[in-house]
Scaffold this motif. Structure first.
Motif, mmCIF file in Angstrom:
data_model
loop_
_atom_site.group_PDB
_atom_site.id
_atom_site.type_symbol
_atom_site.label_atom_id
_atom_site.label_comp_id
_atom_site.label_asym_id
_atom_site.label_seq_id
_atom_site.Cartn_x
_atom_site.Cartn_y
_atom_site.Cartn_z
ATOM 1 N N GLU A 60 0.809 -1.220 0.000
ATOM 2 C CA GLU A 60 0.000 0.000 0.000
ATOM 3 C C GLU A 60 0.842 1.269 0.000
ATOM 4 N N LEU A 61 2.053 1.176 0.535
ATOM 5 C CA LEU A 61 2.952 2.322 0.598
ATOM 6 C C LEU A 61 4.318 1.931 0.055
ATOM 7 N N ARG A 62 4.936 2.846 -0.646
ATOM 8 C CA ARG A 62 6.308 2.615 -1.124
ATOM 9 C C ARG A 62 7.249 2.951 0.035
ATOM 10 N N MET A 63 7.924 1.923 0.541
ATOM 11 C CA MET A 63 8.660 2.056 1.793
ATOM 12 C C MET A 63 10.167 1.930 1.618
ATOM 13 N N GLY A 64 10.880 2.542 2.547
ATOM 14 C CA GLY A 64 12.323 2.393 2.627
ATOM 15 C C GLY A 64 12.738 2.452 4.091
ATOM 16 N N LYS A 78 18.106 -8.052 6.820
ATOM 17 C CA LYS A 78 16.759 -8.583 7.066
ATOM 18 C C LYS A 78 15.715 -7.761 6.312
ATOM 19 N N VAL A 79 15.875 -6.450 6.314
ATOM 20 C CA VAL A 79 14.941 -5.562 5.619
ATOM 21 C C VAL A 79 15.002 -5.799 4.114
ATOM 22 N N ALA A 80 16.220 -5.915 3.575
ATOM 23 C CA ALA A 80 16.388 -6.121 2.139
ATOM 24 C C ALA A 80 15.725 -7.416 1.678
ATOM 25 N N VAL A 87 19.265 1.506 3.647
ATOM 26 C CA VAL A 87 20.576 2.150 3.715
ATOM 27 C C VAL A 87 21.106 1.938 5.120
ATOM 28 N N GLN A 88 22.318 1.437 5.228
ATOM 29 C CA GLN A 88 22.925 1.159 6.534
ATOM 30 C C GLN A 88 23.861 2.297 6.932
ATOM 31 N N ILE A 89 23.691 2.811 8.128
ATOM 32 C CA ILE A 89 24.619 3.786 8.703
ATOM 33 C C ILE A 89 25.395 3.100 9.811
ATOM 34 N N ASP A 103 21.087 12.921 6.613
ATOM 35 C CA ASP A 103 21.259 13.654 5.355
ATOM 36 C C ASP A 103 22.103 12.847 4.378
ATOM 37 N N LYS A 104 23.183 12.239 4.877
ATOM 38 C CA LYS A 104 24.035 11.411 4.011
ATOM 39 C C LYS A 104 23.278 10.183 3.505
ATOM 40 N N ALA A 105 22.469 9.589 4.392
ATOM 41 C CA ALA A 105 21.689 8.416 3.993
ATOM 42 C C ALA A 105 20.653 8.774 2.932
ATOM 43 N N LEU A 106 20.050 9.942 3.075
ATOM 44 C CA LEU A 106 19.033 10.372 2.104
ATOM 45 C C LEU A 106 19.646 10.649 0.734
ATOM 46 N N GLN A 107 20.915 11.034 0.722
ATOM 47 C CA GLN A 107 21.601 11.259 -0.545
ATOM 48 C C GLN A 107 21.771 9.962 -1.327
ATOM 49 N N LYS A 108 21.689 8.833 -0.624
ATOM 50 C CA LYS A 108 21.804 7.520 -1.259
ATOM 51 C C LYS A 108 20.439 6.838 -1.390
#
Length: 222
Positions: A60-64, A78-80, A87-89, A103-108
């Motif tokens: 129902e939702l496009r998730m990340g 597990k998420v993948a 994205v792993q930090i 911010d860095k994670a959102l850039q990826k």
């Protein structure tokens, strides 16, 4: 005698973080992306709750997911496996996620193709409460084995959150956890908080939590 100049490092760091967090929030708003900052102690069930949430909402939702950990990729793997981008930090010795890390994670992250992002913060009830990540909403998990006294010990975490998920309620009969006392303590700190009682083991309460999230995302996007 020379005057002594005092530099408040923490104040400056928090101020800079707050400014960047607001920039992140504005950018997410422009792109119609709702971001949830999910926090808890280690082992409370963040990843398990995220997996359950993905399974209910991903059609129902496009998730990340943005995963934060001191030194591991276990949770993002597990998420993948659930078919959701992650994205792993790796924070090294940092005990929280902050706005520059997000911010860095959102850039990826391809946010133009997402409706909903979940941040799994580092397991800690202290530092994550102090640092704004730019999230739309904040939620925390408290597991029954941790005890009902945590609002007394970590009031800030309960005060800043929009939702509290009480996980592992299947342990209630095996413990002296006082649900009524916990709720009274939490609501005294934060009268507007939403409280969900769930078990990631049995699935009890997960649909109600997921439907609340879906409603929040949909209201945000209007």
């Amino acid at each position: 005698m020379e005057k002594i100049r005092l530099i408040e490092i923490k104040e400056e760091i928090l101020s800079d973080n707050k400014n960047l967090a607001q920039e992140i929030r504005n950018n997410l708003r422009m792109n119609g992306v709702f971001m949830l900052n999910l926090m808890s102690s280690p082992g409370a069930g963040k990843t398990s709750l995220i997996i359950h949430t993905i399974r209910i909402l991903k059609d129902e939702l496009r998730m990340g997911v943005i995963e934060g950990d001191i030194d591991s990729m276990v949770d993002s793997e597990k998420v993948a496996k659930e078919g959701v981008p992650a994205v792993q930090i790796r924070t090294g010795d940092a005990c929280h996620l902050d706005a520059p890390m997000i911010d860095k994670a959102l850039q990826k992250t391809d946010i133009k193709h997402l409706d909903f992002l979940i941040i799994e913060n580092v397991g800690n009830l202290v530092c994550p409460a102090e640092f704004d990540t730019g999230a739309t909403k904040r939620a925390m998990i408290l597991s029954v084995p941790e005890g009902d006294d945590k609002p007394l010990k970590y009031p800030l975490m309960f005060t800043i959150c929009d939702a509290l998920v009480i996980n592992k309620i299947d342990y209630l009969k095996l413990s002296d956890f006082d649900m009524k006392a916990l709720q009274q303590r939490v609501l005294k700190l934060n009268p507007n908080i939403k409280i969900f009682e769930v078990s990631c083991k049995t699935g009890e309460g997960i649909p109600a939590w997921s439907q609340w999230l879906k409603a929040e995302v949909e209201a945000f996007k209007k």
